[in-house]
Motif scaffolding. Structure first.
Motif, PDB file in Angstrom:
ATOM      1  N   PHE A  31     -55.836 -15.465  10.167  1.00 15.36           N
ATOM      2  CA  PHE A  31     -55.345 -16.657  10.821  1.00 15.36           C
ATOM      3  C   PHE A  31     -55.817 -16.736  12.262  1.00 15.36           C
ATOM      4  O   PHE A  31     -55.884 -15.731  12.957  1.00 15.36           O
ATOM      5  CB  PHE A  31     -53.810 -16.683  10.807  1.00 15.36           C
ATOM      6  N   LYS A  37     -48.189 -23.149  12.818  1.00 11.83           N
ATOM      7  CA  LYS A  37     -47.760 -23.208  11.430  1.00 11.83           C
ATOM      8  C   LYS A  37     -46.713 -24.301  11.257  1.00 11.83           C
ATOM      9  O   LYS A  37     -45.900 -24.540  12.141  1.00 11.83           O
ATOM     10  CB  LYS A  37     -47.204 -21.860  10.982  1.00 11.83           C
ATOM     11  N   VAL A 113     -48.320 -18.464   3.583  1.00  9.82           N
ATOM     12  CA  VAL A 113     -49.028 -19.479   4.368  1.00  9.82           C
ATOM     13  C   VAL A 113     -50.158 -20.082   3.534  1.00  9.82           C
ATOM     14  O   VAL A 113     -51.042 -19.358   3.075  1.00  9.82           O
ATOM     15  CB  VAL A 113     -49.614 -18.889   5.670  1.00  9.82           C
ATOM     16  N   SER A 115     -53.269 -21.554   3.862  1.00  8.50           N
ATOM     17  CA  SER A 115     -54.074 -21.410   5.074  1.00  8.50           C
ATOM     18  C   SER A 115     -55.354 -22.227   5.125  1.00  8.50           C
ATOM     19  O   SER A 115     -55.916 -22.423   6.203  1.00  8.50           O
ATOM     20  CB  SER A 115     -54.439 -19.934   5.261  1.00  8.50           C
ATOM     21  N   SER A 124     -54.333 -19.460   0.129  1.00  8.27           N
ATOM     22  CA  SER A 124     -53.108 -19.032   0.801  1.00  8.27           C
ATOM     23  C   SER A 124     -53.121 -17.530   1.043  1.00  8.27           C
ATOM     24  O   SER A 124     -53.926 -16.798   0.457  1.00  8.27           O
ATOM     25  CB  SER A 124     -51.874 -19.420  -0.024  1.00  8.27           C
TER      26      SER A 124
END
Length: 245
Positions: A31, A37, A113, A115, A124
């Motif tokens: 990330f 987020k 997450v 992502s 994710s």
């Protein structure tokens, strides 16, 4: 099944050999930092009308007005539904087995997450901790969410994913209002036997290129959401995004 095998194998390596091959927060993480987020919540689960054995999982922006539909498989949909409804199966499902395995090796899940989105495919990460190190594991969103529900952890996405694939409800409310007005006008005109609309159907508005107009696509999107046909809504959303560049 193959995805969960990889996840379980990854946890085994964590316990036996440490975490050099995973995305550790102390190393180069998947990330970006700082990461904005956005928390999501599960709003619904409906069967696909065009893909047999598939389901549309509807995620909503917590405290916001955007929706994120994701098409998932039947097994994952069943696993998610069972957990939402707090049903205890006679024998553990694969995601239940993952939870038991993780607990026995003292690994906990912190969050899920969603992502990334590449060529229509969602990616994710399952963010985990063994008490000493925090790391994340690559997973399909359907598996990640099914596992996250069992650990009671929050589900997040990032702004880039939600802005590209999300559906904004405020725009749809306006479109629904326009669609209702159009229907009322059509009803009034249809009562007049001299009206051309009473004798023949009118084609959908199209732009000079021969495509359905953006306004009409927006109305179609609103109608699809009203009918909870989220798969069709996702396709219309993709076409709108493509048209808008």
């Amino acid at each position: 099944m193959a995805g969960l095998f990889f996840i379980c194998t990854s946890i085994y390596h964590i316990v036996a050999f440490g975490t050099p091959h995973l995305h550790s927060k102390s190393q180069d993480t998947h990330f970006p930092s700082p990461l904005k987020k956005i928390q999501l919540e599960i709003l619904g689960l409906s069967s696909s009308q065009s893909q047999s054995g598939s389901f549309a999982l509807i995620l909503g922006e917590k405290g916001g007005n955007r929706r994120l539909p994701i098409i998932i498989g039947m097994f994952e949909a069943q696993s998610i539904a069972i957990q939402i409804e707090k049903i205890s199966p006679n024998r553990p499902l694969t995601h239940d087995l993952f939870k038991s395995f993780a607990e026995h090796v003292h690994v906990v899940i912190l969050e899920v997450v969603i992502s990334d989105l590449k060529e229509g495919v969602f990616y994710s990460r399952i963010v985990c901790s063994d008490g000493a190190t925090t790391f994340d594991i690559d997973a399909r969103p359907s598996d990640a969410i099914a596992i996250g529900l069992r650990f009671g952890v929050p589900i997040f996405t990032v702004e880039s994913v939600l802005s590209e694939a999300g559906i904004i409800l405020s725009d749809l409310d306006e479109a629904e209002g326009d669609a209702d007005d159009d229907e009322d006008e059509e009803d009034d005109e249809d009562t007049d036997t001299d009206s051309p609309r009473a004798s023949r159907a009118q084609p959908e508005p199209r732009d000079p290129s021969g495509q359905v107009s953006l306004d009409e696509l927006t109305k179609m999107l609103a109608q699809a959401l009203e009918k909870e046909d989220y798969e069709k809504a996702a396709k219309i959303r993709d076409e709108l995004n493509k048209r808008n560049g």
